[in-house]
Motif scaffolding. Structure first.
Motif, PDB file in Angstrom:
ATOM      1  N   LEU A 342      12.392   2.303 -14.223  1.00 38.51           N
ATOM      2  CA  LEU A 342      11.998   1.954 -12.870  1.00 38.51           C
ATOM      3  C   LEU A 342      11.181   0.672 -12.881  1.00 38.51           C
ATOM      4  O   LEU A 342      10.273   0.513 -13.695  1.00 38.51           O
ATOM      5  N   LYS A 343      11.501  -0.218 -11.949  1.00 39.66           N
ATOM      6  CA  LYS A 343      10.729  -1.452 -11.843  1.00 39.66           C
ATOM      7  C   LYS A 343       9.443  -1.177 -11.084  1.00 39.66           C
ATOM      8  O   LYS A 343       9.446  -0.509 -10.071  1.00 39.66           O
ATOM      9  N   VAL A 344       8.362  -1.686 -11.583  1.00 43.45           N
ATOM     10  CA  VAL A 344       7.058  -1.483 -10.947  1.00 43.45           C
ATOM     11  C   VAL A 344       6.967  -2.383  -9.726  1.00 43.45           C
ATOM     12  O   VAL A 344       7.165  -3.590  -9.811  1.00 43.45           O
ATOM     13  N   GLY A 345       6.707  -1.781  -8.607  1.00 44.38           N
ATOM     14  CA  GLY A 345       6.625  -2.552  -7.373  1.00 44.38           C
ATOM     15  C   GLY A 345       5.208  -2.656  -6.863  1.00 44.38           C
ATOM     16  O   GLY A 345       4.237  -2.518  -7.602  1.00 44.38           O
ATOM     17  N   ASN A 346       5.141  -2.866  -5.560  1.00 45.87           N
ATOM     18  CA  ASN A 346       3.819  -2.943  -4.923  1.00 45.87           C
ATOM     19  C   ASN A 346       3.093  -1.618  -5.089  1.00 45.87           C
ATOM     20  O   ASN A 346       3.657  -0.565  -4.871  1.00 45.87           O
ATOM     21  N   GLY A 347       1.844  -1.626  -5.479  1.00 46.77           N
ATOM     22  CA  GLY A 347       1.078  -0.405  -5.718  1.00 46.77           C
ATOM     23  C   GLY A 347       0.932   0.447  -4.480  1.00 46.77           C
ATOM     24  O   GLY A 347       0.609   1.610  -4.568  1.00 46.77           O
ATOM     25  N   GLU A 348       1.217  -0.154  -3.283  1.00 45.91           N
ATOM     26  CA  GLU A 348       1.077   0.618  -2.063  1.00 45.91           C
ATOM     27  C   GLU A 348       2.396   1.266  -1.656  1.00 45.91           C
ATOM     28  O   GLU A 348       2.506   1.849  -0.597  1.00 45.91           O
ATOM     29  N   VAL A 349       3.436   1.146  -2.520  1.00 41.84           N
ATOM     30  CA  VAL A 349       4.743   1.718  -2.224  1.00 41.84           C
ATOM     31  C   VAL A 349       5.118   2.676  -3.343  1.00 41.84           C
ATOM     32  O   VAL A 349       4.930   2.394  -4.520  1.00 41.84           O
ATOM     33  N   CYS A 350       5.673   3.846  -3.002  1.00 42.61           N
ATOM     34  CA  CYS A 350       6.088   4.838  -4.006  1.00 42.61           C
ATOM     35  C   CYS A 350       7.228   4.263  -4.829  1.00 42.61           C
ATOM     36  O   CYS A 350       8.198   3.717  -4.278  1.00 42.61           O
ATOM     37  N   VAL A 351       7.146   4.420  -6.186  1.00 38.00           N
ATOM     38  CA  VAL A 351       8.172   3.849  -7.070  1.00 38.00           C
ATOM     39  C   VAL A 351       9.481   4.614  -6.953  1.00 38.00           C
ATOM     40  O   VAL A 351      10.540   4.106  -7.348  1.00 38.00           O
ATOM     41  N   LEU A 352       9.469   5.830  -6.410  1.00 33.09           N
ATOM     42  CA  LEU A 352      10.696   6.629  -6.309  1.00 33.09           C
ATOM     43  C   LEU A 352      11.329   6.504  -4.922  1.00 33.09           C
ATOM     44  O   LEU A 352      12.450   6.038  -4.791  1.00 33.09           O
ATOM     45  N   CYS A 353      10.593   6.914  -3.899  1.00 29.89           N
ATOM     46  CA  CYS A 353      11.190   6.946  -2.563  1.00 29.89           C
ATOM     47  C   CYS A 353      10.984   5.654  -1.772  1.00 29.89           C
ATOM     48  O   CYS A 353      11.524   5.509  -0.685  1.00 29.89           O
ATOM     49  N   LYS A 354      10.155   4.731  -2.287  1.00 32.34           N
ATOM     50  CA  LYS A 354       9.893   3.421  -1.671  1.00 32.34           C
ATOM     51  C   LYS A 354       9.168   3.514  -0.323  1.00 32.34           C
ATOM     52  O   LYS A 354       9.087   2.535   0.394  1.00 32.34           O
ATOM     53  N   ASN A 355       8.649   4.676  -0.028  1.00 32.90           N
ATOM     54  CA  ASN A 355       7.879   4.820   1.223  1.00 32.90           C
ATOM     55  C   ASN A 355       6.455   4.329   1.007  1.00 32.90           C
ATOM     56  O   ASN A 355       5.914   4.447  -0.104  1.00 32.90           O
ATOM     57  N   PRO A 356       5.836   3.814   2.072  1.00 33.87           N
ATOM     58  CA  PRO A 356       4.433   3.373   1.920  1.00 33.87           C
ATOM     59  C   PRO A 356       3.556   4.537   1.502  1.00 33.87           C
ATOM     60  O   PRO A 356       3.751   5.661   1.941  1.00 33.87           O
ATOM     61  N   MET A 357       2.598   4.259   0.642  1.00 32.99           N
ATOM     62  CA  MET A 357       1.699   5.305   0.150  1.00 32.99           C
ATOM     63  C   MET A 357       0.332   5.175   0.817  1.00 32.99           C
ATOM     64  O   MET A 357      -0.178   4.077   0.970  1.00 32.99           O
ATOM     65  N   ASP A 358      -0.188   6.301   1.223  1.00 33.88           N
ATOM     66  CA  ASP A 358      -1.546   6.366   1.776  1.00 33.88           C
ATOM     67  C   ASP A 358      -2.362   7.279   0.883  1.00 33.88           C
ATOM     68  O   ASP A 358      -2.021   8.444   0.711  1.00 33.88           O
ATOM     69  N   GLY A 359      -3.408   6.785   0.308  1.00 31.89           N
ATOM     70  CA  GLY A 359      -4.187   7.570  -0.653  1.00 31.89           C
ATOM     71  C   GLY A 359      -4.681   8.881  -0.090  1.00 31.89           C
ATOM     72  O   GLY A 359      -4.866   9.853  -0.815  1.00 31.89           O
ATOM     73  N   ASN A 360      -4.881   8.932   1.235  1.00 34.46           N
ATOM     74  CA  ASN A 360      -5.425  10.154   1.824  1.00 34.46           C
ATOM     75  C   ASN A 360      -4.344  11.034   2.436  1.00 34.46           C
ATOM     76  O   ASN A 360      -4.629  12.124   2.912  1.00 34.46           O
ATOM     77  N   ALA A 361      -3.068  10.542   2.462  1.00 34.68           N
ATOM     78  CA  ALA A 361      -2.016  11.292   3.146  1.00 34.68           C
ATOM     79  C   ALA A 361      -1.815  12.669   2.555  1.00 34.68           C
ATOM     80  O   ALA A 361      -1.639  13.648   3.264  1.00 34.68           O
ATOM     81  N   GLY A 362      -1.808  12.739   1.211  1.00 34.11           N
ATOM     82  CA  GLY A 362      -1.594  14.033   0.562  1.00 34.11           C
ATOM     83  C   GLY A 362      -2.667  15.033   0.916  1.00 34.11           C
ATOM     84  O   GLY A 362      -2.379  16.194   1.228  1.00 34.11           O
ATOM     85  N   GLU A 363      -3.922  14.593   0.905  1.00 34.80           N
ATOM     86  CA  GLU A 363      -5.020  15.511   1.185  1.00 34.80           C
ATOM     87  C   GLU A 363      -4.967  15.978   2.640  1.00 34.80           C
ATOM     88  O   GLU A 363      -5.207  17.141   2.943  1.00 34.80           O
ATOM     89  N   VAL A 364      -4.650  15.036   3.550  1.00 33.44           N
ATOM     90  CA  VAL A 364      -4.558  15.403   4.963  1.00 33.44           C
ATOM     91  C   VAL A 364      -3.420  16.385   5.188  1.00 33.44           C
ATOM     92  O   VAL A 364      -3.533  17.352   5.934  1.00 33.44           O
ATOM     93  N   GLN A 365      -2.274  16.146   4.484  1.00 37.99           N
ATOM     94  CA  GLN A 365      -1.143  17.062   4.614  1.00 37.99           C
ATOM     95  C   GLN A 365      -1.493  18.456   4.104  1.00 37.99           C
ATOM     96  O   GLN A 365      -1.091  19.469   4.687  1.00 37.99           O
ATOM     97  N   ILE A 366      -2.268  18.497   3.010  1.00 35.58           N
ATOM     98  CA  ILE A 366      -2.683  19.795   2.469  1.00 35.58           C
ATOM     99  C   ILE A 366      -3.565  20.527   3.476  1.00 35.58           C
ATOM    100  O   ILE A 366      -3.434  21.733   3.683  1.00 35.58           O
ATOM    101  N   LEU A 367      -4.483  19.806   4.148  1.00 33.88           N
ATOM    102  CA  LEU A 367      -5.318  20.434   5.176  1.00 33.88           C
ATOM    103  C   LEU A 367      -4.468  20.994   6.307  1.00 33.88           C
ATOM    104  O   LEU A 367      -4.688  22.101   6.788  1.00 33.88           O
ATOM    105  N   ARG A 368      -3.450  20.207   6.736  1.00 32.83           N
ATOM    106  CA  ARG A 368      -2.586  20.666   7.810  1.00 32.83           C
ATOM    107  C   ARG A 368      -1.784  21.890   7.386  1.00 32.83           C
ATOM    108  O   ARG A 368      -1.660  22.868   8.129  1.00 32.83           O
ATOM    109  N   MET A 369      -1.233  21.848   6.165  1.00 34.50           N
ATOM    110  CA  MET A 369      -0.438  22.978   5.668  1.00 34.50           C
ATOM    111  C   MET A 369      -1.297  24.233   5.531  1.00 34.50           C
ATOM    112  O   MET A 369      -0.858  25.334   5.866  1.00 34.50           O
ATOM    113  N   ARG A 370      -2.542  24.060   5.041  1.00 36.00           N
ATOM    114  CA  ARG A 370      -3.416  25.226   4.892  1.00 36.00           C
ATOM    115  C   ARG A 370      -3.697  25.853   6.259  1.00 36.00           C
ATOM    116  O   ARG A 370      -3.696  27.077   6.413  1.00 36.00           O
ATOM    117  N   ASN A 371      -3.916  25.009   7.264  1.00 32.55           N
ATOM    118  CA  ASN A 371      -4.180  25.518   8.606  1.00 32.55           C
ATOM    119  C   ASN A 371      -2.985  26.295   9.136  1.00 32.55           C
ATOM    120  O   ASN A 371      -3.120  27.379   9.699  1.00 32.55           O
TER     121      ASN A 371
END
Length: 633
Positions: A342-371
């Motif tokens: 895999l070619k290393v791209g912009n650190g703000e983009v996922c190397v697999l799905c190429k979607n923009p990455m938000d450092g807090n997105a995962g944690e926020v999603q976990i809070l929503r899923m837990r609720n």
């Protein structure tokens, strides 16, 4: 800096009127100072912050009530959440929550906002429950059967102007010593979760016990009026006796019919058809009841499996959150599918799905899923309770259906036996007695069912009383262990307050020495060297420095639940002279500079110390008579 949990940081306040921003302030970690002339709106800004987080009893000014709603971007343990609350004089307004930053929230469709009421219900969580979950905090029981709310916590976190002579808590319409004690112990971290769980369980068991006793009282009241005696064993014996008498009569009828026979007439044929129809109906009703019981029991088993799955998913979410926290983001060098590099791209983009990455997105999603999972869990538990009640009612009705079926079967057999005309009188007498016994047996079965209900209620009452007694013993032990933790926290707060008071200008003799410092959440009182009464200005100093001491202790003791967040209003209350007001602000700034963990202090003053009137501390514009906080006109 280190992040202690819980930590609450206010990032951005926005107030809206007619789709227009009339107040906007951005905040930062550390010390934040809102400055402005007297009556220019500083307190209004602080009131909006507290109100949007769930505070009640806000003394709204008429200009504030012209606004539509307030929006607050906060960080809960480092995760951004946006809160919105409609501005109204009505109490207990709901709270709208968006799991993300304010910039996204203000443009998000309404369906992405979640509405939560002030008070919980059987099928809806309150916004206090949601915010406590996001902060990783347990719930806590307050006075009576109530649970503590964000309003009660903010009574300590927000030291407002009207509460000058209430040194620890904001003034509240519904106040009690027990609530103050619980709030203080909870925020100081001395309220034991196990103790809370035991007290909450005891409260629920007491509710069940009260219901069982009430049902028993109602039943016995009715029985006393009807002069009935209810005993399970007594009714069982009576049923057996009646069934034996009935069997004897049936045998007599059989012998009489065996002597001679007559031809069946039309009336007998009609009776035979009616009995057959009743028998078929009884069989269908019994079969339907038993099938329904089996079906509901299968549904209950399925719901229990679903609850196990939801519980497992909640556990997996916690493990996933811990894993993310420990390992951080995983970098893939090769595609897991084709193994190509895999070619290393912009650190703000996922190397697999190429979607923009938000450092807090995962944690926020976990809070929503837990609720969402918690809501599903609550709904499933409610469904199981309803299904169990249905099965219990059906099982109580089954014996009566079986007895009716047996009577109809026996009657059908009797109609198809032959009898002689000269025996008609004897057979009619026997049949009449058999019918009387049938009615007696049916009545006895109904009384037996009532006796069974009473016996079950009595057994449940006794079990609940024993359970409550065991919980009382456990609670007593936990209360003793809680005192040890309380001593540590109270000593840390008292030591910090003693040290801070000695930095004040020499205006109050007790503050110069401050050797013996005692405070009580129950009494809402602070005593310095035996004195609890001071001048107006000294009372203001004491109130602010006590809250600062609480914050200081929370930065040193990780187990405290005080959210490392403080709002102080009226720095120069009580006619405080300017040099003393400056000194109080400098004490706050000096103390804040020693903290090594994330925190936030927001203060408002009309006399800002010159050394603090710098960009590092001040937030928002300076409010004046001409440019007030709310830009409504």
């Amino acid at each position: 800096m280190t992040l202690f949990k819980p930590t609450l940081i206010v990032n951005h306040l926005t107030v809206i009127k007619d789709a227009r921003v009339v107040l906007e302030i951005q905040f930062h970690k550390g010390l934040n100072i809102i400055r402005g002339h007297n009556s220019s709106g500083k307190t209004t800004a602080l009131d909006f912050i507290a109100y949007t987080m769930g505070a009640e009893d806000i003394p709204w000014k008429k200009e504030s009530l012209l606004c539509d709603y307030s929006v607050l971007d906060v960080s809960l343990n480092g995760e951004n959440v946006t809160l919105r609350r409609d501005i109204s004089e009505k109490r207990q307004q709901p709270l709208y929550i968006y799991w993300g930053q304010m910039a996204e929230a203000l443009t998000a469709p309404i369906v992405e906002w979640e509405q939560y009421p002030f008070r919980r219900s059987s099928n809806k969580l309150s916004f206090t429950q949601i915010l406590l979950q996001a902060l990783g905090l347990p719930e806590a029981q307050g006075d009576g059967a109530s649970n503590l709310t964000m309003h009660q916590f903010l009574r300590v976190i927000y030291a407002d102007q009207p509460s000058l002579h209430s040194p620890i808590f904001r003034i509240d319409s519904f106040d009690s010593a027990l609530t103050r004690e619980t709030v203080g112990n909870y925020l100081s971290g001395t309220y034991n979760e196990e103790l809370y769980s035991a007290q909450l369980s005891r409260r629920n068991f007491e509710k069940d016990l009260s219901q069982a006793e009430s049902e028993l009282k109602s039943i016995f009241h009715v029985l006393a009026k009807s002069d009935q005696y209810v005993d399970l064993e007594h009714f069982g014996q009576q049923i057996l006796d009646a069934q034996r008498r009935r069997a004897t009569l049936l045998e007599e009828v059989r012998l009489l019919k065996a002597e001679r026979t007559i031809k069946s007439d039309q009336r007998r044929s009609e009776d035979d058809g009616a009995t057959r129809a009743s028998l078929d109906s009884a069989k269908k009703e019994l079969a339907s009841t038993m099938d329904t019981i089996v079906r509901i029991e299968l549904e209950i088993a399925d719901s229990r499996k679903f609850i196990e799955e939801v519980t497992s998913r909640l556990k997996s979410l916690d493990e996933s959150q811990d894993a993310r926290s420990y390992f951080g983001s995983i970098v893939f060098n090769f595609c897991p599918c084709c193994l190509a590099e895999l070619k290393v791209g912009n650190g703000e983009v996922c190397v697999l799905c190429k979607n923009p990455m938000d450092g807090n997105a995962g944690e926020v999603q976990i809070l929503r899923m837990r609720n969402e999972l918690l809501l599903q869990l609550k709904e499933s538990e409610g469904i199981i309770q309803i299904r169990e009640n249905e099965v219990r009612a059906l099982r109580l009705n089954a014996p009566e259906l079986k007895q009716t079926l047996r009577i109809l079967e026996q009657r059908y057999i009797e109609l198809n036996q032959f009898w002689s005309s000269e025996l008609e009188l004897s057979l009619e007498n026997a049949s009449r007695e058999i019918g009387s016994l049938d009615r007696e047996i049916t009545s006895l079965y109904e009384n037996q069912r009532l006796a069974s209900v009473i016996k079950d209620l009595q057994a449940r009452r006794d079990d609940l009383q024993q359970t409550i007694h065991a919980l009382d013993s456990s609670i007593e032990v936990l209360l003793v262990s809680q005192e040890d933790r309380k001593s540590q926290v109270f000593y840390a707060v008292a030591s910090a307050l003693s040290r801070l008071l000695k930095k004040d200008l020499y205006r109050q003799q007790e503050f110069r020495t401050a050797e013996q410092v005692h405070f009580s959440f129950i009494d809402n009182q602070i005593i310095i060297d035996g004195s609890a009464k001071f001048s107006e200005s000294s009372t203001a100093v004491l109130r602010h420095l006590f809250h600062l001491a609480l914050l200081t202790a929370s930065t040193e003791i990780p187990t405290m639940r005080f959210p490392r967040f403080l709002i102080l209003d009226g720095i120069e209350d009580g006619g405080m002279e300017r040099p003393r007001a400056y000194r109080l602000q400098e004490i706050i700034a000096e103390e804040c500079s020693t903290y090594e963990v994330d925190f936030q202090v927001i203060i408002a003053t009309s006399q800002i110390a010159p050394s603090l009137n710098v960009e590092e501390f001040v937030v928002g514009r300076a409010f004046t008579e001409d440019q007030r906080a709310l830009a409504i006109l």
